[in-house]
Design an enzyme around this catalytic site. Structure first.
Site, PDB file in Angstrom:
ATOM      1  N   CYS A  33       0.972  -1.203  -0.011  1.00  0.00           N
ATOM      2  CA  CYS A  33       0.161   0.630   0.491  1.00  0.00           C
ATOM      3  C   CYS A  33       0.723   1.740   0.318  1.00  0.00           C
ATOM      4  O   CYS A  33       0.157   2.245  -0.225  1.00  0.00           O
ATOM      5  CB  CYS A  33      -0.820   0.029   0.869  1.00  0.00           C
ATOM      6  SG  CYS A  33      -1.758  -1.557   1.570  1.00  0.00           S
ATOM      7  N   HIS A  82      -3.419   6.893   3.210  1.00  0.00           N
ATOM      8  CA  HIS A  82      -4.121   5.275   2.723  1.00  0.00           C
ATOM      9  C   HIS A  82      -5.571   5.304   2.876  1.00  0.00           C
ATOM     10  O   HIS A  82      -5.350   4.887   3.962  1.00  0.00           O
ATOM     11  CB  HIS A  82      -2.963   4.625   2.597  1.00  0.00           C
ATOM     12  CG  HIS A  82      -3.763   3.079   1.970  1.00  0.00           C
ATOM     13  ND1 HIS A  82      -4.028   2.825   1.088  1.00  0.00           N
ATOM     14  CD2 HIS A  82      -3.219   2.050   3.346  1.00  0.00           C
ATOM     15  CE1 HIS A  82      -4.199   1.593   1.516  1.00  0.00           C
ATOM     16  NE2 HIS A  82      -3.860   0.701   2.284  1.00  0.00           N
ATOM     17  N   ASN A 117     -10.045  -0.625   0.112  1.00  0.00           N
ATOM     18  CA  ASN A 117      -8.354  -0.531   0.188  1.00  0.00           C
ATOM     19  C   ASN A 117      -8.277  -1.412  -0.914  1.00  0.00           C
ATOM     20  O   ASN A 117      -8.107  -2.153  -0.992  1.00  0.00           O
ATOM     21  CB  ASN A 117      -8.204  -1.316   1.301  1.00  0.00           C
ATOM     22  CG  ASN A 117      -6.280  -1.402   2.172  1.00  0.00           C
ATOM     23  OD1 ASN A 117      -5.701  -0.952   0.544  1.00  0.00           O
ATOM     24  ND2 ASN A 117      -5.817  -2.285   2.782  1.00  0.00           N
TER      25      ASN A 117
HETATM   26  O1  UT7 Z   1      -3.331  -1.718   3.994  1.00  0.00           O
HETATM   27  C1  UT7 Z   1      -3.495  -2.795   4.046  1.00  0.00           C
HETATM   28  C2  UT7 Z   1      -3.386  -2.689   5.800  1.00  0.00           C
HETATM   29  N1  UT7 Z   1      -4.736  -3.116   6.398  1.00  0.00           N
HETATM   30  C3  UT7 Z   1      -5.235  -2.343   7.452  1.00  0.00           C
HETATM   31  O2  UT7 Z   1      -5.258  -1.204   7.189  1.00  0.00           O
HETATM   32  C4  UT7 Z   1      -6.115  -3.332   7.985  1.00  0.00           C
HETATM   33  C5  UT7 Z   1      -6.035  -2.865   9.877  1.00  0.00           C
HETATM   34  N2  UT7 Z   1      -6.920  -3.061  10.620  1.00  0.00           N
HETATM   35  C6  UT7 Z   1      -8.183  -2.852  10.502  1.00  0.00           C
HETATM   36  O3  UT7 Z   1      -8.052  -2.649   9.550  1.00  0.00           O
HETATM   37  C7  UT7 Z   1      -9.136  -3.506  11.543  1.00  0.00           C
HETATM   38  O4  UT7 Z   1      -8.113  -4.307  12.420  1.00  0.00           O
HETATM   39  C8  UT7 Z   1     -10.444  -4.584  11.020  1.00  0.00           C
HETATM   40  C9  UT7 Z   1     -11.297  -4.137  10.295  1.00  0.00           C
HETATM   41  C10 UT7 Z   1      -9.091  -5.459   9.902  1.00  0.00           C
HETATM   42  C11 UT7 Z   1     -10.635  -5.924  11.834  1.00  0.00           C
HETATM   43  O5  UT7 Z   1     -11.309  -4.656  12.474  1.00  0.00           O
HETATM   44  P1  UT7 Z   1     -10.944  -5.161  14.648  1.00  0.00           P
HETATM   45  O6  UT7 Z   1     -12.239  -3.491  15.203  1.00  0.00           O
HETATM   46  O7  UT7 Z   1      -9.734  -4.538  14.756  1.00  0.00           O
HETATM   47  O8  UT7 Z   1     -11.872  -6.086  14.554  1.00  0.00           O
HETATM   48  P2  UT7 Z   1     -11.508  -7.457  15.397  1.00  0.00           P
HETATM   49  O9  UT7 Z   1     -10.685  -8.092  14.336  1.00  0.00           O
HETATM   50  O10 UT7 Z   1     -10.603  -7.157  16.723  1.00  0.00           O
HETATM   51  O11 UT7 Z   1     -12.660  -8.299  16.111  1.00  0.00           O
HETATM   52  C12 UT7 Z   1     -13.695  -7.640  15.859  1.00  0.00           C
HETATM   53  C13 UT7 Z   1     -14.859  -8.454  16.131  1.00  0.00           C
HETATM   54  C14 UT7 Z   1     -14.405 -11.038  16.325  1.00  0.00           C
HETATM   55  O12 UT7 Z   1     -15.110 -11.195  16.841  1.00  0.00           O
HETATM   56  P3  UT7 Z   1     -14.968 -11.429  18.654  1.00  0.00           P
HETATM   57  O13 UT7 Z   1     -14.127 -12.309  18.487  1.00  0.00           O
HETATM   58  O14 UT7 Z   1     -15.310 -10.396  19.439  1.00  0.00           O
HETATM   59  O15 UT7 Z   1     -16.179 -12.697  18.531  1.00  0.00           O
HETATM   60  C15 UT7 Z   1     -14.326 -10.900  15.170  1.00  0.00           C
HETATM   61  O16 UT7 Z   1     -14.511 -12.627  14.692  1.00  0.00           O
HETATM   62  O17 UT7 Z   1     -15.268  -9.555  15.064  1.00  0.00           O
HETATM   63  C16 UT7 Z   1     -15.438 -10.074  13.710  1.00  0.00           C
HETATM   64  N3  UT7 Z   1     -15.551  -9.666  13.062  1.00  0.00           N
HETATM   65  C17 UT7 Z   1     -16.150  -9.776  12.181  1.00  0.00           C
HETATM   66  N4  UT7 Z   1     -17.796  -9.429  11.894  1.00  0.00           N
HETATM   67  C18 UT7 Z   1     -18.686  -9.024  11.218  1.00  0.00           C
HETATM   68  C19 UT7 Z   1     -14.439  -9.757  12.145  1.00  0.00           C
HETATM   69  N5  UT7 Z   1     -14.499  -9.943  10.713  1.00  0.00           N
HETATM   70  C20 UT7 Z   1     -15.604  -9.610  10.869  1.00  0.00           C
HETATM   71  C21 UT7 Z   1     -17.323  -9.559   9.664  1.00  0.00           C
HETATM   72  N6  UT7 Z   1     -18.469  -9.196   9.880  1.00  0.00           N
HETATM   73  N7  UT7 Z   1     -16.367  -8.924   8.750  1.00  0.00           N
END
Ligand code: UT7
Length: 328
Positions: free
Chosen positions: A114, A254, A284
């Site tokens: 990215c 980004h 993204n």
């Molecule tokens: O350019 C490349 C660079 N990459 C990025 O910029 C990504 C950086 N990371 C992020 O943007 C965030 O970490 C994410 C958007 C990927 C995830 O958001 P988060 O607020 O960090 O969520 P999390 O991974 O802590 O997940 C929270 C909950 C989990 O469930 P439990 O364990 O709390 O029951 C996940 O299993 O959300 C769940 N979850 C989802 N639920 C519904 C994860 N993905 C999804 C989904 N839909 N798509």
């Protein structure tokens, strides 16, 4: 004497097919509400089966060349930033050269995920400053849908396809004021995609798991990295060019996640009115995200002559990159 370098024009292309959050609800266990709240993304563009990264790159490049009114013979450098080349070689840049008949150019790809577009801008700027080139075509292009694991809800909701381009040229006035580039290979495996499987172990893993060669990401760790590195990269580049964040007229980060963008803007004390956001439409798009946003910002009249524009990216590698541009 070092030549001045400016952005002569910008361009973009995104595929027509729209994949909405509601479409994703039918593919994995997710919801429009979750995706919107956690990322800000509403929809993304996806290539059809016959469109390659090169096709996207060619169309964005053509758009930038048409706007500049520049002839193919006048382009003397092509750099494509991509992590989704259609071939390992020839490079996507050489394929673009062929399509657009840029016969006086030398062409190559770079891989910095990215951050790739800003890395490519930095390379082109140095070639022009040294007098080695006059007009460089710099492209960020991705067909990320080809390496997306469509059964992994934690990543498949994030990415999209598209391409953006800019022509960098020598000019009377200094437009590109400086760069900050960095990488942290130690933490590279927080976000990766396998290429070749050279060992027996990898070979059997590829055979057993069709998603072996797809994007893997530890989202939370990358998130923590992003919210730290974005303000750091901006502060560093501003310091290098003798400006402060209050001098920024337009901030183009980004387009990964609205929460990351808002956090960076807050830390830098940049009001959201100065921040360009289009991730709700495209998700993204990795190396394409910043040049697509830059082109839209220009088209919407958000950037005026004399404005100081800051671009900043972070991503796989891990890498980060920022630049300050005076719009001349
Ligand atoms: O350019 C490349 C660079 N990459 C990025 O910029 C990504 C950086 N990371 C992020 O943007 C965030 O970490 C994410 C958007 C990927 C995830 O958001 P988060 O607020 O960090 O969520 P999390 O991974 O802590 O997940 C929270 C909950 C989990 O469930 P439990 O364990 O709390 O029951 C996940 O299993 O959300 C769940 N979850 C989802 N639920 C519904 C994860 N993905 C999804 C989904 N839909 N798509």
């Amino acid at each position: 004497m070092a030549q001045n370098v400016k952005i002569l024009s910008t361009g973009r292309y995104v595929p027509d097919r729209v994949l909405t959050n509601y479409d994703l609800e039918k593919m994995v266990d997710t919801s429009d509400e979750w995706i919107t709240q956690r990322t800000g993304i509403k929809e993304r563009r996806i290539v059809d089966g016959t469109t390659s990264t090169t096709d996207l790159a060619v169309r964005a490049a053509k758009n930038a060349m048409d706007k500049a009114g520049i002839l193919p013979d006048d382009i003397d450098l092509v750099i494509v930033a991509t992590v989704t080349p259609e071939m390992f070689f020839p490079s996507t840049a050489c394929l673009v050269q062929k399509e657009l008949k840029l016969k006086n150019a030398f062409a190559f790809d770079i891989s910095a995920a990215c951050s790739g577009f800003i890395y490519a801008m930095a390379i082109a700027t140095h070639f022009i400053q040294n007098g080695f080139c006059k007009n460089a075509l710099v492209i960020g292009a991705e067909a990320l849908s080809r390496i997306t694991n469509w059964s992994d809800r934690s990543t498949c909701v994030l990415f999209g396809d598209g391409a953006g381009a800019a022509i960098l040229s020598s000019g009377d006035e200094q437009g590109i004021l400086g760069f900050e580039l960095g990488s942290d290979g130690e933490n590279g495996l927080l976000l990766y995609c396998h290429a070749f499987g050279l060992s027996d172990v990898t070979y059997s893993q590829v055979k057993e798991n069709p998603n072996f060669r797809k994007i893997y990401m530890e989202g939370n760790e990358v998130y923590k990295f992003a919210v730290k590195i974005m303000p750091y990269a901006v502060e560093k580049v501003l310091e290098k060019v003798g400006l402060s964040s209050s001098d920024i007229d337009v901030f183009i980060p980004h387009q990964a996640n609205i929460r990351i963008i808002e956090s960076a803007a807050k830390r830098l004390k940049i009001p959201m009115e100065k921040v360009f956001v289009n991730l709700h439409k495209y998700g993204n798009t990795s190396a394409a995200s910043i040049p697509i946003a830059l082109d839209e910002a220009v088209e919407e009249g958000r950037i005026k002559k004399g404005d100081k524009v800051v671009l900043v990216g972070f991503g796989g590698g891990l890498t980060w990159a920022s630049t300050v541009i005076k719009w001349v």
